[in-house]
Design a protein around this motif. Sequence first.
Motif, PDB file in Angstrom:
ATOM      1  N   PHE A  65       0.908  -1.073   0.085  1.00 19.33           N
ATOM      2  CA  PHE A  65       0.076   0.019  -0.040  1.00 19.33           C
ATOM      3  C   PHE A  65       0.906   1.113  -0.019  1.00 19.33           C
ATOM      4  CE2 PHE A  65       1.038  -0.640   4.385  1.00 19.33           C
ATOM      5  CZ  PHE A  65       0.536   0.271   5.173  1.00 19.33           C
ATOM      6  N   LEU A  66       0.051   2.363  -0.441  1.00 21.94           N
ATOM      7  CA  LEU A  66       0.913   3.519  -0.577  1.00 21.94           C
ATOM      8  C   LEU A  66       0.340   4.503   0.328  1.00 21.94           C
ATOM      9  CD1 LEU A  66       2.639   5.518  -2.311  1.00 21.94           C
ATOM     10  CD2 LEU A  66       0.684   5.885  -3.845  1.00 21.94           C
ATOM     11  N   VAL A  67       1.206   5.425   1.101  1.00 20.43           N
ATOM     12  CA  VAL A  67       0.829   6.551   1.953  1.00 20.43           C
ATOM     13  C   VAL A  67       1.439   7.792   1.283  1.00 20.43           C
ATOM     14  CG1 VAL A  67       0.796   7.530   4.338  1.00 20.43           C
ATOM     15  CG2 VAL A  67       0.684   5.094   3.926  1.00 20.43           C
ATOM     16  N   ILE A  68       0.642   8.636   1.121  1.00 15.42           N
ATOM     17  CA  ILE A  68       1.016  10.093   0.515  1.00 15.42           C
ATOM     18  C   ILE A  68       0.728  10.888   2.017  1.00 15.42           C
ATOM     19  CG2 ILE A  68       0.604  11.839  -0.956  1.00 15.42           C
ATOM     20  CD1 ILE A  68      -1.306   8.699  -2.060  1.00 15.42           C
ATOM     21  N   ASN A  69       1.736  11.525   2.253  1.00 16.24           N
ATOM     22  CA  ASN A  69       1.911  12.781   3.234  1.00 16.24           C
ATOM     23  C   ASN A  69       1.910  14.023   2.548  1.00 16.24           C
ATOM     24  OD1 ASN A  69       3.636   9.911   4.343  1.00 16.24           O
ATOM     25  ND2 ASN A  69       1.990  10.557   5.460  1.00 16.24           N
ATOM     26  N   ASP A  70       0.999  14.729   2.174  1.00 17.88           N
ATOM     27  CA  ASP A  70       1.137  15.685   1.255  1.00 17.88           C
ATOM     28  C   ASP A  70      -0.238  16.558   1.779  1.00 17.88           C
ATOM     29  OD1 ASP A  70       1.809  18.062  -0.034  1.00 17.88           O
ATOM     30  OD2 ASP A  70       1.624  16.954  -2.164  1.00 17.88           O
ATOM     31  N   GLY A  71      -0.317  17.732   1.804  1.00 23.19           N
ATOM     32  CA  GLY A  71      -1.570  18.573   1.911  1.00 23.19           C
ATOM     33  C   GLY A  71      -1.664  18.848   3.497  1.00 23.19           C
ATOM     34  N   PRO A  72      -2.978  19.525   3.938  1.00 20.33           N
ATOM     35  CA  PRO A  72      -3.158  19.650   5.414  1.00 20.33           C
ATOM     36  C   PRO A  72      -4.524  18.820   5.804  1.00 20.33           C
ATOM     37  CG  PRO A  72      -4.500  21.107   3.720  1.00 20.33           C
ATOM     38  CD  PRO A  72      -3.540  20.409   2.963  1.00 20.33           C
ATOM     39  N   VAL A  73      -4.344  18.533   7.188  1.00 18.73           N
ATOM     40  CA  VAL A  73      -5.575  17.898   7.943  1.00 18.73           C
ATOM     41  C   VAL A  73      -6.759  18.440   7.657  1.00 18.73           C
ATOM     42  CG1 VAL A  73      -3.891  16.821   9.566  1.00 18.73           C
ATOM     43  CG2 VAL A  73      -5.275  19.070  10.049  1.00 18.73           C
ATOM     44  N   HIS A  74      -7.989  17.940   7.618  1.00 26.47           N
ATOM     45  CA  HIS A  74      -9.207  18.766   7.470  1.00 26.47           C
ATOM     46  C   HIS A  74      -9.255  19.934   8.533  1.00 26.47           C
ATOM     47  CE1 HIS A  74     -13.514  19.239   8.768  1.00 26.47           C
ATOM     48  NE2 HIS A  74     -13.593  18.795   7.424  1.00 26.47           N
ATOM     49  N   ALA A  75     -10.154  20.856   8.128  1.00 27.83           N
ATOM     50  CA  ALA A  75     -10.297  22.101   8.848  1.00 27.83           C
ATOM     51  C   ALA A  75     -10.798  21.897  10.221  1.00 27.83           C
ATOM     52  CB  ALA A  75     -11.421  23.016   8.144  1.00 27.83           C
ATOM     53  N   SER A  76     -11.109  20.884  10.696  1.00 31.68           N
ATOM     54  CA  SER A  76     -11.479  20.771  11.921  1.00 31.68           C
ATOM     55  C   SER A  76     -10.240  20.463  12.836  1.00 31.68           C
ATOM     56  CB  SER A  76     -12.475  19.526  11.997  1.00 31.68           C
ATOM     57  OG  SER A  76     -11.619  18.432  11.545  1.00 31.68           O
ATOM     58  N   GLY A  77      -9.171  20.236  12.229  1.00 33.21           N
ATOM     59  CA  GLY A  77      -7.762  19.749  12.987  1.00 33.21           C
ATOM     60  C   GLY A  77      -7.919  18.432  13.482  1.00 33.21           C
ATOM     61  N   LYS A  78      -8.838  17.823  13.161  1.00 32.51           N
ATOM     62  CA  LYS A  78      -8.899  16.368  13.693  1.00 32.51           C
ATOM     63  C   LYS A  78      -8.114  15.327  12.632  1.00 32.51           C
ATOM     64  CE  LYS A  78     -13.570  16.502  15.402  1.00 32.51           C
ATOM     65  NZ  LYS A  78     -13.091  15.956  16.645  1.00 32.51           N
ATOM     66  N   PRO A  79      -7.554  14.156  13.198  1.00 30.67           N
ATOM     67  CA  PRO A  79      -6.700  13.181  12.285  1.00 30.67           C
ATOM     68  C   PRO A  79      -7.610  12.760  11.095  1.00 30.67           C
ATOM     69  CG  PRO A  79      -6.891  12.545  14.953  1.00 30.67           C
ATOM     70  CD  PRO A  79      -7.776  13.764  14.618  1.00 30.67           C
ATOM     71  N   THR A  80      -6.781  12.832   9.835  1.00 32.39           N
ATOM     72  CA  THR A  80      -7.619  12.739   8.642  1.00 32.39           C
ATOM     73  C   THR A  80      -6.904  11.696   7.891  1.00 32.39           C
ATOM     74  OG1 THR A  80      -7.873  15.217   8.826  1.00 32.39           O
ATOM     75  CG2 THR A  80      -8.184  14.015   6.666  1.00 32.39           C
ATOM     76  N   VAL A  81      -7.735  10.959   7.279  1.00 31.56           N
ATOM     77  CA  VAL A  81      -7.417  10.032   6.002  1.00 31.56           C
ATOM     78  C   VAL A  81      -8.290  10.023   4.910  1.00 31.56           C
ATOM     79  CG1 VAL A  81      -7.232   7.620   5.250  1.00 31.56           C
ATOM     80  CG2 VAL A  81      -6.639   8.274   7.668  1.00 31.56           C
ATOM     81  N   VAL A  82      -7.472  10.529   3.653  1.00 24.77           N
ATOM     82  CA  VAL A  82      -8.084  10.855   2.448  1.00 24.77           C
ATOM     83  C   VAL A  82      -8.077   9.657   1.521  1.00 24.77           C
ATOM     84  CG1 VAL A  82      -8.399  12.286   0.339  1.00 24.77           C
ATOM     85  CG2 VAL A  82      -7.671  13.303   2.712  1.00 24.77           C
ATOM     86  N   TYR A  83      -9.039   9.120   0.859  1.00 28.18           N
ATOM     87  CA  TYR A  83      -8.968   7.770   0.170  1.00 28.18           C
ATOM     88  C   TYR A  83      -8.879   7.913  -1.432  1.00 28.18           C
ATOM     89  CZ  TYR A  83     -10.666   5.313   4.248  1.00 28.18           C
ATOM     90  OH  TYR A  83     -10.574   4.929   5.527  1.00 28.18           O
ATOM     91  N   GLY A  84      -8.606   9.349  -1.939  1.00 26.07           N
ATOM     92  CA  GLY A  84      -8.516   9.547  -3.356  1.00 26.07           C
ATOM     93  C   GLY A  84      -8.303  11.088  -3.573  1.00 26.07           C
ATOM     94  N   CYS A  85      -8.093  11.456  -5.010  1.00 25.85           N
ATOM     95  CA  CYS A  85      -8.237  12.974  -4.827  1.00 25.85           C
ATOM     96  C   CYS A  85      -8.736  12.889  -6.452  1.00 25.85           C
ATOM     97  CB  CYS A  85      -6.725  13.507  -4.874  1.00 25.85           C
ATOM     98  SG  CYS A  85      -5.450  12.812  -6.073  1.00 25.85           S
TER      99      CYS A  85
END
Length: 498
Positions: free
Chosen positions: A208-228
Motif C-alpha cells: 500500500f501507498l501512503v501520501i503525506n502531502d496537504g493539510p489535515v481537515h479544517a477541524s484539525g482532527k486526524p484525517t485519512v483521504v482515500y482519493g483525489c
Amino acid sequence: MKLNVLILFLFTSNVFFSQDSISLKSQVRHTIDELVNFVKIPNDALDADDIDQNLIWLRNKFNERGFNTSVLETENLPLFFAALPMDDAKPTVLFYMHLDGQSVDPSKWNQPNPYHIVLKSKDGDEWKNESFEDLNDDIDYDWRLFGRSTSDDKGPIVMFLNTIDLLKKDAVEIPFNVKVILDGEEEKSSKPLPKAVKTYRELLKADFLVINDGPVHASGKPTVVYGCRGITTLSLTTHGPIKPQHSGHYGNYAPNPGFLLAELLASMKDGEGKVLVKGYYNGISLDEPTVTILKSVPDDAMKINSNLAIKTPEKVGGFYQEALQYPSLNIRGLGSGWIGEKARTIVPATATAELDLRLVPESDGTRLKNLVKNHIKEQGFYIKETIPTKEERMAHDKIITVKEGSVTDAFRTDLNNTYGNFLVNTLKETFNEDVVQIRIMGGTVPIAPFINELKMPAFIVPMVNPDNNQHSPNENLRIGQIAYGIQTFYSILSSPVE
C-alpha cells in the motif's frame, strides 16, 4: 510473536504519546533544527541545480538512518528513493512525499528570505518574531515556522526522519518493509512520473501507498483521504474581426467574440451550476453507506460560505463533500480586449476562456473533453486547433480554436480496504478521537500513476495545519503539527496490520 509485538506497541504508545512527553518534545525540537537546515536549500521546481542540492542533503540524512538510497533518473528531474533492509515475511509500505516547492516572490513575504525560517507567535491578529533560543522544554505548540516548503512538503519529510530516530531509540521493530519515494517535480505536475513508475516498477512495488502531502481537515482532527480528483484543461478562443475594430465604426456590424464566448459558456451550465453537457455525469452513483461517510466529515457549511463570502453554493451536490464526487467544469480565466485604465473602444478580435475540468475516477478526462467539444459543435461552432485562415473565417459564422491540455487521472481507494481500516484505527487509538475520512478530495496530487501502474491501494495521510498558506507567501507550519506528524508516523510504523 505477533501478540508480543502488539503488547510492545501498546506499552510504547502509552508512554510515548503524551503531549507532555519529554522524548516527544525533545524530538520536536530536533526536527525544527533539521527543518531549518533543510529549508535553507532553495528548492524551486524550475531550477535543476536547486533539486540536485536537495538530493545531496536527502541522501546524507537517509543514509544516516540506515536507508539504502538511490537517485532515479527520469526524462527530466530525478526522483529520490530510499528503503530500509527488506524482509520477505513483512508487508511493504511505500511513502510518497515531494522535495520541490513553487517559485517564490520574496517581496510578498513578511521576512527577508523565504528560505530562512522565521519563528513567530500570534499576538492578537498579528504575528511577531520569536527567538529560536526560546524553544526549550516548554515549546509552545501554537508557534509557527514561516518559510517556503515548511509545510509543503519538507516538513513531513523531516518528521518522518525523526520518527525513525525515535523508533530506533525505543528499540521498536517496524512490522513493515519501508520504502520512500520523493518527487522533485510535484509542483509542476510531475510530468516524468508516469513513465518513471513503469521503468522502476519492481523497485516501487508495495502492498500500500501512503501520501503525506496537504493539510489535515479544517477541524484539525486526524484525517485519512482515500482519493483525489484528477484534472485536464481546455482553452477556448472565439474569433470576431481579423483585427480589433473601432466600436463606433463597426459596432452593430462586426460580430463580437466576447458575446459569442459568453453565449457558449452560458450554455454549458444551468442556473444552479450543474453541467448541461450531455453525459458529463454519466457513471456516477452514490449508495447509502457512501453518503453516510460523506456526511460524517465535520464540514461547517456556514463557515465555508462565510469564508467564501457567498450566499448560496452551487447545487451539483447537496453539500460540500457530495459536490466533490462529481467532475467539475470551471472557468479559470477570461480575456478579451483591454480593461480598466487601458480599456479601448473596440470590437475585439478574439475572446478566450481557460477551462479546467476536475476529474473523478468514473470520468475519463479525454472523454469529458470530447463531450465538451461535441457540445460546442451543437452550438453551431466550427472547431479549429489552430488560428483560422481568412478563407475559413469567410466560410463560417462561428469559429472557435480549441486547445487541449494533458490529463492527470483521479484515483480513489475503496473505503473498506484493509490498509485503510488499519490507518483509521491506528490514528483513532493514537489520538483518542474519531478520524475524518474523506472519500475524495477536491485537489489533484499527481500520484495516480502509482495506483494505475502498480495496482496498489493508496491513502493520503496529511500532517500539516489547514491554514499553512501552501503555494503562497508566508507559508508556515504550526509546531504542534510536527508533534502530530511524528506521533502519526510512529503509530503507523510500530503497529502490525491485524
